[in-house]
Write an enzyme that holds these catalytic residues in place. Sequence first.
Site, PDB file in Angstrom:
ATOM      1  N   GLU A 151       6.990  53.625  -3.184  1.00  0.00           N
ATOM      2  CA  GLU A 151       7.051  54.954  -2.553  1.00  0.00           C
ATOM      3  C   GLU A 151       5.750  55.733  -2.662  1.00  0.00           C
ATOM      4  O   GLU A 151       5.675  56.875  -2.216  1.00  0.00           O
ATOM      5  CB  GLU A 151       8.190  55.758  -3.189  1.00  0.00           C
ATOM      6  CG  GLU A 151       9.543  55.144  -2.901  1.00  0.00           C
ATOM      7  CD  GLU A 151      10.699  55.924  -3.505  1.00  0.00           C
ATOM      8  OE1 GLU A 151      10.472  56.638  -4.500  1.00  0.00           O
ATOM      9  OE2 GLU A 151      11.817  55.815  -2.980  1.00  0.00           O
ATOM     10  N   LYS A 200       3.667  51.730  -6.977  1.00  0.00           N
ATOM     11  CA  LYS A 200       4.666  52.264  -7.901  1.00  0.00           C
ATOM     12  C   LYS A 200       5.562  51.171  -8.482  1.00  0.00           C
ATOM     13  O   LYS A 200       5.916  51.191  -9.652  1.00  0.00           O
ATOM     14  CB  LYS A 200       5.528  53.278  -7.135  1.00  0.00           C
ATOM     15  CG  LYS A 200       6.642  53.906  -7.950  1.00  0.00           C
ATOM     16  CD  LYS A 200       7.436  54.920  -7.116  1.00  0.00           C
ATOM     17  CE  LYS A 200       8.547  55.569  -7.922  1.00  0.00           C
ATOM     18  NZ  LYS A 200       9.418  56.419  -7.113  1.00  0.00           N
ATOM     19  N   TRP A 207      19.785  51.582  -2.579  1.00  0.00           N
ATOM     20  CA  TRP A 207      19.658  50.118  -2.495  1.00  0.00           C
ATOM     21  C   TRP A 207      19.780  49.488  -3.872  1.00  0.00           C
ATOM     22  O   TRP A 207      20.000  48.305  -4.026  1.00  0.00           O
ATOM     23  CB  TRP A 207      18.326  49.730  -1.827  1.00  0.00           C
ATOM     24  CG  TRP A 207      17.082  50.001  -2.647  1.00  0.00           C
ATOM     25  CD1 TRP A 207      16.765  51.158  -3.278  1.00  0.00           C
ATOM     26  CD2 TRP A 207      16.008  49.097  -2.928  1.00  0.00           C
ATOM     27  NE1 TRP A 207      15.556  51.045  -3.919  1.00  0.00           N
ATOM     28  CE2 TRP A 207      15.063  49.794  -3.728  1.00  0.00           C
ATOM     29  CE3 TRP A 207      15.748  47.772  -2.580  1.00  0.00           C
ATOM     30  CZ2 TRP A 207      13.879  49.209  -4.180  1.00  0.00           C
ATOM     31  CZ3 TRP A 207      14.567  47.187  -3.034  1.00  0.00           C
ATOM     32  CH2 TRP A 207      13.655  47.905  -3.823  1.00  0.00           C
ATOM     33  N   ASP A 208      19.652  50.338  -4.890  1.00  0.00           N
ATOM     34  CA  ASP A 208      19.824  49.896  -6.274  1.00  0.00           C
ATOM     35  C   ASP A 208      21.114  49.081  -6.429  1.00  0.00           C
ATOM     36  O   ASP A 208      21.168  48.109  -7.182  1.00  0.00           O
ATOM     37  CB  ASP A 208      19.919  51.098  -7.232  1.00  0.00           C
ATOM     38  CG  ASP A 208      18.767  52.088  -7.109  1.00  0.00           C
ATOM     39  OD1 ASP A 208      18.179  52.186  -6.024  1.00  0.00           O
ATOM     40  OD2 ASP A 208      18.478  52.780  -8.102  1.00  0.00           O
TER      41      ASP A 208
HETATM   42  C1  BGC Z   1      12.692  54.409  -6.708  1.00  0.00           C
HETATM   43  C2  BGC Z   1      13.670  53.862  -5.698  1.00  0.00           C
HETATM   44  C3  BGC Z   1      15.079  53.973  -6.240  1.00  0.00           C
HETATM   45  C4  BGC Z   1      15.395  55.399  -6.665  1.00  0.00           C
HETATM   46  C5  BGC Z   1      16.750  55.525  -7.303  1.00  0.00           C
HETATM   47  C6  BGC Z   1      13.090  55.826  -7.070  1.00  0.00           C
HETATM   48  O1  BGC Z   1      12.226  56.317  -8.045  1.00  0.00           O
HETATM   49  O2  BGC Z   1      11.382  54.375  -6.220  1.00  0.00           O
HETATM   50  O3  BGC Z   1      13.355  52.523  -5.414  1.00  0.00           O
HETATM   51  O4  BGC Z   1      15.995  53.550  -5.286  1.00  0.00           O
HETATM   52  O5  BGC Z   1      14.419  55.827  -7.582  1.00  0.00           O
HETATM   53  O6  BGC Z   1      16.854  54.745  -8.444  1.00  0.00           O
END
Ligand code: BGC
Length: 773
Positions: free
Chosen positions: A497, A610, A357-358
């Site tokens: 997360e 987080k 989703w980044d």
């Molecule tokens: C984050 C996610 C992100 C992923 C990739 C994870 O540590 O919590 O939001 O999409 O890293 O960058």
Amino acid sequence: MIKDRFSGKLKEMLSSDEWMILQPEYDPEENLKFESLFSLSNGYLGIRGSHEEGGKITLPYLYINGVFDKSETFMRELAALPNWLGIKLFIEKELIGIENCQILKFSRALDMKQALLAKSLILRDKKGRETLVEGIRFVSRANVHRMGIKLYVTPLNYSGIIEVENIIDGTIINFYDAPRFKVKHTYMTANEPLDKDGIYMEVATRDNHLHTGVGCRIEAYKNGKSILKNRMFHAFGEQGVEFGDFDAAEGETVEIIKYVSMYTEREAARYTLHTKVKEEIDGFMVKGFLEELEAHKTVYEEMWKAADIRIAGDFELDRAIRFNVFHLMSTGNENDSRVNVGAKLLSGEEYGGHAFWDTEIFMLPFFAYIFPETAKNLESYRYHLLEAAKANARKNGFKGAQYPWESADDGTEQCPDWTIEPDGSCYRCYVAVYEHHVTAAVAYGIYNYVKITRDLDFLLNQGAEILTETARFWASRCEYVAEKDRYEINQVTGPDEWHEPVNNNLYTNYLAKWNLRYVISLIDTLKKGHSKEYDTLMEKTGLTAREIKDWEIVQEKIYLPRKEGTDLLEQFEGYFKLEDVVIEKYDEHDWPVRPEALKTKRASQTQIIKQADVVMLLHLMGQEFTEDEIRKNYEYYEKRTLHGSSLSPSIYSVMGLKVGDDSKAYRYLKRAAFLDLLNLQKNTREGIHAANTGGVWQTVVFGFAGVSIGEDGMLTVRPHMPKEWEGLDFCLRHRNSRLRITISRDNSVSVKVLEGEALEVNVNGQIVKAVRE
Ligand code: BGC
């Protein structure tokens, strides 16, 4: 000036300090970080900033975007392809290299203006012979199949024969320094001379047998005369090495040039790869190294005209922001809609080059405002993978399209189900099972892309189809709870997360509701005014009036948790019942210190989170909340966010400004801008944090400059300049015009049209006409 650390021709070539990122000395501990910081990409491929002579401390990866493979690993990841950087120089068998010699002088610098990496070293070998080795490398953006290295080698206190090894190394494996994760994704199909000299190597990925050809030629010149003698090609298993030597004399500089080319079967038929690579190198040599570099620089000049942000009065931050923009814009690909931008760009191995989703939430706005062709490719990438997203939904027992949490080339879920601990035990990774909001991000990305670019054609065709299928997914993902007469999304993970899984994550529920609502009104628009597109959509998706009616009900009744009777939104059902731990201390980098309570408890038992979650919702959907709600929620969650992900500080910065928390916003911007340069997350060796690069851009443009597009489609600029800044200047596209926006310390704004028509802009609440400069 940084360029004063370089001598002769190199010094003349390099840019002024605001464009330069310097590594002033060699520290082995820092080498992997600098390999990431100094990676170069032309959108087609990316190569880390490893040293030409190799070494022990290195992750010398080269990736071509889109070349994925799984083999023994848990997921398809970008395959480390043969590395062509290798140039080793020897005097009487002694390698002239950083790890072998005493370093008398060391400078490496990324010249962002010209997208090249420069170095200047004086190395003394065991016998006291000193050699000045300077040079540059670039991966051409004028012709993405051309890459080159030029070294200037000067013996400072000796004369003799210098032996050269020109190397293409096909032995590189992914996760090279991580036991158990190591994997070799390719096998070799050719290792042979390119032509009468040079090297040609061809490898194929092990699963799909996709071939990649890489070739090179090397030349050495003294005073314009070719001096490389006794050339000889040897194939050492998966290394192709070409030997040669030249006579070197004290104080006389020899120029070594390596011309490289790569093609994959995605651009040329397999049986033509060798010829294609050879012809490309021939063409490169005829054109000349410096001429190709000129063409490359011209492309970058244009890119910087579009993308540069200038901050007066805050030099280090100005440069750090440029660094983030540099990597993001370099990795975007305006020519290929089959590739996305991975979570570590093309600069490192973490996350296997997967798109998250980044892309939509952090990076897309930059591309949509600055490089709309690239933004369109990112959107089209999702469209190409719509069928795979539908299959993914079916596999998981849902309807419509569920985009994978991690996406590579074929659109299947690439988030690993398992991971291995150092003791060999496996632990189940539930991220993909529960974290579903990427599907909402894809939907939101379409809305935002179209809002910014006005690409209605995409919206009415591919966009409408994706939005319909994602809405269908959300409707099937929601459960009706009769006793509460509401729809719920249970067993789900939101952006935070550390609470996994939860019931009714507000961010997810809200965006699901939004997706349903948005597509219902879009379908209505199609029905009323775009009958051709409406009919096609109905036919392709099999959508019925009944289904739309059902969606109406679902979206109306989705549960959106909040603390009753207050303005506080609840991150998920039951969040406020968790132990209320808040952040109380900040470290020397002004970063929240992990509260003591987390020594005995897991974060999931507390309200510590987080990354931005409710605050992320407010960032995306701010117009649907009151100022009071935004402020109160920002204040509440800010005290409980540890920013364990790089996807957090930039959002807190933008939102901090919205609520008038200016000084924190500035601190968050600094955090985000220096995140990789200072290795603040301690994992920059794994690659640049791609989402953060886009977040940094958003922080400046949406946050400090206060750029937004109103519901009426008008561009608004309402700056909040930090006291540290004297001026801010950047460009963006709006409608069919390219605009330059200049903001002064007192928040006064000038908007000038650089290309296209004059238009009206809302500046600090006043409608002004922006005209040509
Ligand atoms: C984050 C996610 C992100 C992923 C990739 C994870 O540590 O919590 O939001 O999409 O890293 O960058």
